[in-house]
Design a protein around this motif. Structure first.
Motif, PDB file in Angstrom:
ATOM      1  N   MET A  14       0.835  -1.203   0.000  1.00  0.00           N
ATOM      2  CA  MET A  14       0.000   0.000   0.000  1.00  0.00           C
ATOM      3  C   MET A  14       0.871   1.255   0.000  1.00  0.00           C
ATOM      4  SD  MET A  14      -3.006   1.195   2.614  1.00  0.00           S
ATOM      5  CE  MET A  14      -4.342   0.247   1.916  1.00  0.00           C
ATOM      6  N   ALA A  15       1.963   1.210   0.773  1.00  0.00           N
ATOM      7  CA  ALA A  15       2.869   2.365   0.823  1.00  0.00           C
ATOM      8  C   ALA A  15       3.470   2.638  -0.555  1.00  0.00           C
ATOM      9  CB  ALA A  15       3.984   2.110   1.837  1.00  0.00           C
ATOM     10  N   GLU A  16       3.723   1.559  -1.276  1.00  0.00           N
ATOM     11  CA  GLU A  16       4.346   1.675  -2.594  1.00  0.00           C
ATOM     12  C   GLU A  16       3.321   2.143  -3.630  1.00  0.00           C
ATOM     13  OE1 GLU A  16       6.053  -2.084  -3.749  1.00  0.00           O
ATOM     14  OE2 GLU A  16       7.784  -1.074  -4.631  1.00  0.00           O
ATOM     15  N   GLU A  17       2.151   1.492  -3.611  1.00  0.00           N
ATOM     16  CA  GLU A  17       1.183   1.745  -4.679  1.00  0.00           C
ATOM     17  C   GLU A  17       0.403   3.031  -4.470  1.00  0.00           C
ATOM     18  OE1 GLU A  17      -1.070  -1.838  -5.282  1.00  0.00           O
ATOM     19  OE2 GLU A  17       0.680  -2.875  -6.110  1.00  0.00           O
ATOM     20  N   TYR A  18      -0.188   3.190  -3.273  1.00  0.00           N
ATOM     21  CA  TYR A  18      -0.965   4.408  -3.003  1.00  0.00           C
ATOM     22  C   TYR A  18      -0.062   5.535  -2.560  1.00  0.00           C
ATOM     23  CZ  TYR A  18      -5.355   1.838  -3.191  1.00  0.00           C
ATOM     24  OH  TYR A  18      -6.416   1.092  -3.598  1.00  0.00           O
ATOM     25  N   GLY A  19       0.970   5.181  -1.805  1.00  0.00           N
ATOM     26  CA  GLY A  19       1.794   6.230  -1.209  1.00  0.00           C
ATOM     27  C   GLY A  19       2.943   6.664  -2.092  1.00  0.00           C
ATOM     28  N   LYS A  20       3.230   5.912  -3.161  1.00  0.00           N
ATOM     29  CA  LYS A  20       4.362   6.232  -4.047  1.00  0.00           C
ATOM     30  C   LYS A  20       5.685   6.267  -3.276  1.00  0.00           C
ATOM     31  CE  LYS A  20       1.401   6.923  -7.411  1.00  0.00           C
ATOM     32  NZ  LYS A  20       0.878   5.584  -7.704  1.00  0.00           N
ATOM     33  N   ALA A  21       5.770   5.459  -2.234  1.00  0.00           N
ATOM     34  CA  ALA A  21       7.011   5.407  -1.452  1.00  0.00           C
ATOM     35  C   ALA A  21       7.917   4.313  -1.990  1.00  0.00           C
ATOM     36  CB  ALA A  21       6.688   5.135   0.014  1.00  0.00           C
ATOM     37  N   LYS A  22       9.232   4.472  -1.760  1.00  0.00           N
ATOM     38  CA  LYS A  22      10.132   3.331  -1.910  1.00  0.00           C
ATOM     39  C   LYS A  22      10.026   2.561  -0.592  1.00  0.00           C
ATOM     40  CE  LYS A  22      13.177   5.417  -5.201  1.00  0.00           C
ATOM     41  NZ  LYS A  22      14.114   6.534  -5.232  1.00  0.00           N
ATOM     42  N   VAL A  23      10.120   1.238  -0.642  1.00  0.00           N
ATOM     43  CA  VAL A  23       9.857   0.495   0.590  1.00  0.00           C
ATOM     44  C   VAL A  23      11.017  -0.418   0.976  1.00  0.00           C
ATOM     45  CG1 VAL A  23       7.347   0.585   0.304  1.00  0.00           C
ATOM     46  CG2 VAL A  23       8.615  -1.357  -0.631  1.00  0.00           C
ATOM     47  N   LEU A  24      11.144  -0.614   2.303  1.00  0.00           N
ATOM     48  CA  LEU A  24      12.154  -1.524   2.842  1.00  0.00           C
ATOM     49  C   LEU A  24      11.468  -2.472   3.814  1.00  0.00           C
ATOM     50  CD1 LEU A  24      14.965   1.050   3.790  1.00  0.00           C
ATOM     51  CD2 LEU A  24      14.930  -0.446   1.773  1.00  0.00           C
ATOM     52  N   LYS A  76      -4.962  -6.442  15.244  1.00  0.00           N
ATOM     53  CA  LYS A  76      -3.736  -6.661  16.016  1.00  0.00           C
ATOM     54  C   LYS A  76      -2.783  -7.596  15.272  1.00  0.00           C
ATOM     55  CE  LYS A  76      -1.812  -8.717  20.164  1.00  0.00           C
ATOM     56  NZ  LYS A  76      -1.778  -8.751  21.609  1.00  0.00           N
ATOM     57  N   HIS A  77      -3.334  -8.688  14.736  1.00  0.00           N
ATOM     58  CA  HIS A  77      -2.469  -9.698  14.117  1.00  0.00           C
ATOM     59  C   HIS A  77      -2.321  -9.496  12.618  1.00  0.00           C
ATOM     60  CE1 HIS A  77      -2.132 -11.712  17.919  1.00  0.00           C
ATOM     61  NE2 HIS A  77      -3.437 -11.716  18.039  1.00  0.00           N
ATOM     62  N   LYS A  78      -2.830  -8.349  12.123  1.00  0.00           N
ATOM     63  CA  LYS A  78      -2.718  -8.032  10.688  1.00  0.00           C
ATOM     64  C   LYS A  78      -3.195  -9.200   9.839  1.00  0.00           C
ATOM     65  CE  LYS A  78       0.473  -5.026  12.544  1.00  0.00           C
ATOM     66  NZ  LYS A  78       0.773  -4.985  13.961  1.00  0.00           N
ATOM     67  N   GLN A  79      -4.305  -9.838  10.292  1.00  0.00           N
ATOM     68  CA  GLN A  79      -4.850 -10.978   9.540  1.00  0.00           C
ATOM     69  C   GLN A  79      -5.574 -10.462   8.309  1.00  0.00           C
ATOM     70  OE1 GLN A  79      -7.464 -12.526  12.522  1.00  0.00           O
ATOM     71  NE2 GLN A  79      -5.836 -13.470  13.725  1.00  0.00           N
ATOM     72  N   ASP A  80      -5.703 -11.330   7.323  1.00  0.00           N
ATOM     73  CA  ASP A  80      -6.596 -11.044   6.202  1.00  0.00           C
ATOM     74  C   ASP A  80      -6.229  -9.699   5.550  1.00  0.00           C
ATOM     75  OD1 ASP A  80      -8.799 -11.382   4.564  1.00  0.00           O
ATOM     76  OD2 ASP A  80     -10.226 -10.529   6.004  1.00  0.00           O
ATOM     77  N   ASN A  81      -4.922  -9.420   5.459  1.00  0.00           N
ATOM     78  CA  ASN A  81      -4.406  -8.183   4.842  1.00  0.00           C
ATOM     79  C   ASN A  81      -4.961  -6.911   5.494  1.00  0.00           C
ATOM     80  OD1 ASN A  81      -3.131  -9.922   3.143  1.00  0.00           O
ATOM     81  ND2 ASN A  81      -4.472  -9.533   1.383  1.00  0.00           N
ATOM     82  N   CYS A  82      -5.248  -6.990   6.781  1.00  0.00           N
ATOM     83  CA  CYS A  82      -5.912  -5.864   7.449  1.00  0.00           C
ATOM     84  C   CYS A  82      -5.007  -4.649   7.590  1.00  0.00           C
ATOM     85  CB  CYS A  82      -6.387  -6.297   8.834  1.00  0.00           C
ATOM     86  SG  CYS A  82      -7.214  -4.958   9.697  1.00  0.00           S
ATOM     87  N   ILE A  83      -5.535  -3.494   7.219  1.00  0.00           N
ATOM     88  CA  ILE A  83      -4.832  -2.246   7.527  1.00  0.00           C
ATOM     89  C   ILE A  83      -5.670  -1.375   8.468  1.00  0.00           C
ATOM     90  CG2 ILE A  83      -3.801  -0.144   6.537  1.00  0.00           C
ATOM     91  CD1 ILE A  83      -2.823  -1.949   4.255  1.00  0.00           C
ATOM     92  N   LYS A  84      -6.967  -1.216   8.179  1.00  0.00           N
ATOM     93  CA  LYS A  84      -7.792  -0.399   9.081  1.00  0.00           C
ATOM     94  C   LYS A  84      -9.189  -0.988   9.182  1.00  0.00           C
ATOM     95  CE  LYS A  84      -8.283   3.525  11.494  1.00  0.00           C
ATOM     96  NZ  LYS A  84      -7.449   3.866  12.659  1.00  0.00           N
ATOM     97  N   VAL A  85      -9.681  -1.076  10.414  1.00  0.00           N
ATOM     98  CA  VAL A  85     -11.018  -1.618  10.659  1.00  0.00           C
ATOM     99  C   VAL A  85     -11.971  -0.485  11.047  1.00  0.00           C
ATOM    100  CG1 VAL A  85     -12.398  -3.208  12.062  1.00  0.00           C
ATOM    101  CG2 VAL A  85     -10.000  -3.754  11.555  1.00  0.00           C
ATOM    102  N   VAL A  86     -13.095  -0.411  10.353  1.00  0.00           N
ATOM    103  CA  VAL A  86     -14.149   0.532  10.719  1.00  0.00           C
ATOM    104  C   VAL A  86     -15.345  -0.257  11.227  1.00  0.00           C
ATOM    105  CG1 VAL A  86     -15.763   2.287   9.849  1.00  0.00           C
ATOM    106  CG2 VAL A  86     -13.375   2.279   9.069  1.00  0.00           C
ATOM    107  N   LEU A  87     -15.878   0.169  12.374  1.00  0.00           N
ATOM    108  CA  LEU A  87     -17.049  -0.489  12.969  1.00  0.00           C
ATOM    109  C   LEU A  87     -18.287   0.371  12.711  1.00  0.00           C
ATOM    110  CD1 LEU A  87     -15.396  -1.282  16.427  1.00  0.00           C
ATOM    111  CD2 LEU A  87     -15.721  -2.904  14.536  1.00  0.00           C
TER     112      LEU A  87
END
Ligand code: NAD
Ligand code: ZN
Length: 389
Positions: free
Chosen positions: A225-235, A376-387
């Protein structure tokens, strides 16, 4: 009403609790339409923050519709759709008058507890322990908003919840983190942590004129996501020596600015055990290089280190010698959300950014316990949860 209640480390429950009531003339009651789980909530979920009590209502990223107003709130109407800064601020004190809203002197009746435990007296926050005011949070069907005349921001027509919800915290937090880097044209900014806050720090660094952003994490989807949406180089820090890689990417000099968007997670330390006995002197020891240490060491001489990552107590082995001898400028803090909310809303309206890009999971409020586990466990490609209450 239904609310997400804290019951201990890794134990949150959806319970029926009394509806909130107007207590002061400057209060409002908001019927919540969207509410998110934050990396800061994970510090509570992990048990890192003292003075939580069983049954405390969690949540500080929420928005909704005003259903009741105290007699002193004249600038908002019943029925208005509003977003709510996660920091509670009076709007009148020394700090609020200087746009340092998260340092408000009047919103935390329990500041003395934090002063005693941690040596500081912060403002009140929604849903974030008794030493930070003991306010019920917004992972619920309704919430009471104190100082509503300065703590509610009307949402313009035509914007969805998902586009404006993160004005409550993580967009301003990423933005303030980038602003604290004093970015100049041509600058390289390195961001540790590609969680929601890191993602907004990356986007904000570009909004503020960075030439190049380098993002660091270990989770492939977050790096993507950082690379594609954020246009960042990633490490990926599990694959490369981050310090060496950053040197190579900056002509040997190091990034002009470094952002720690990780906070306590990097320490991997048993804070729960430590904070169970908060009266003792807390010393945290770890051999793992933390994001903050790495950021200070990697930053170029005379550069800026910006720390939105949350720390709850004392940490050891921060390389103060490097910070001092490299003449670094270090800035940190809970975000002054009230200061940033309107200008960032304008960025959304102009189409510069659509903050909903971080949302990977939408769940009914009843499924909050699963939401915490997934996030917490970054399951299922989770980045942000909205309830959705
Ligand atoms: P998150 O837990 O989703 O993200 C943290 C990320 O850091 C994860 O992707 C993790 O893999 C990564 N990480 C862990 N150790 C690392 C290391 N050594 N190097 C690089 N990356 C590492 O949380 P989030 O919601 O993005 O929040 C990030 C931090 O910002 C938290 O500490 C949170 O409390 C804080 N925060 C601060 C404010 C504020 O006002 N200052 C507001 C909101 C959140
Ligand atoms: Zn948050």
């Amino acid at each position: 009403m239904k609310a997400v209640c804290w019951h201990g480390a890794n134990d949150v429950r959806v319970e029926t609790v009394p509806d909130p009531k107007i207590l002061n003339p400057r209060d409002a009651i908001v019927k919540i339409t969207s509410t998110a789980i934050c990396g800061s909530d994970l510090h509570l979920y992990d048990g890192y923050i003292p003075t939580m009590e069983k049954g405390d209502i969690l949540g500080h990223e929420f928005m909704g519709e005003v259903v009741e107003l105290g007699s002193a709130v004249k600038n908002i109407k019943i029925g208005d759709r509003v977003v709510i800064p996660f920091t509670i601020s009076c709007g009148n004190c020394f700090f609020c008058n200087r746009d340092l809203w998260s340092l408000c002197d009047n919103s935390n009746p329990n500041a003395w507890i934090a002063e005693k435990l941690m040596g500081h007296s912060p403002s009140g926050l929604f849903g974030y322990s008794h030493m930070l005011g003991g306010y019920a949070g917004g992972q619920a069907e309704y919430a009471r908003v104190p100082f509503a005349d300065v703590g509610l921001f009307k949402v313009p027509d035509g914007l969805e919840d998902d586009q404006v919800l993160f004005l409550t915290d993580i967009f301003p937090t990423g933005y303030m983190a980038a602003e604290n880097c004093d970015i100049e044209p041509g600058d390289t900014v390195a961001v540790w942590g590609c969680g929601p806050v890191g993602q907004f720090a990356i986007r904000s660094a570009y909004l503020l004129g960075a030439e190049q952003v380098i993002a660091i994490d270990r989770i492939p989807e977050r790096l993507k996501m950082a690379e594609e949406y954020g246009k960042a180089k990633v490490l990926n820090y599990t694959e490369v020596d981050v310090g060496e890689a950053l040197k190579e990417m900056t002509g040997g000099r190091g990034p002009d600015a470094c952002i720690d968007a990780v906070g306590m997670e990097a320490h991997g330390t048993d804070f729960m055990g430590l904070f169970d006995q908060v009266k003792q002197t807390v010393r945290l020891e770890t051999d793992r290089p933390t994001a903050l240490r790495e950021a200070i060491v990697a930053c170029r001489k005379g550069g800026n280190v910006s720390i939105p990552g949350v720390y709850g107590g004392f940490i050891d082995k921060v390389p103060m010698g490097a910070a001092m001898n490299k003449a670094l400028t270090m800035k940190t803090g809970q975000t002054h959300v009230h200061k940033y909310l309107k200008p960032l809303l304008e960025h959304i309206q102009k189409g510069d950014i659509d903050p909903s890009f971080v949302i990977t999971h939408q769940l009914p409020l009843e499924q909050a316990p699963q939401g915490y586990e997934i996030f917490k466990h970054k399951q299922d490609n989770c980045i942000k949860v909205v309830l959705k209450p």
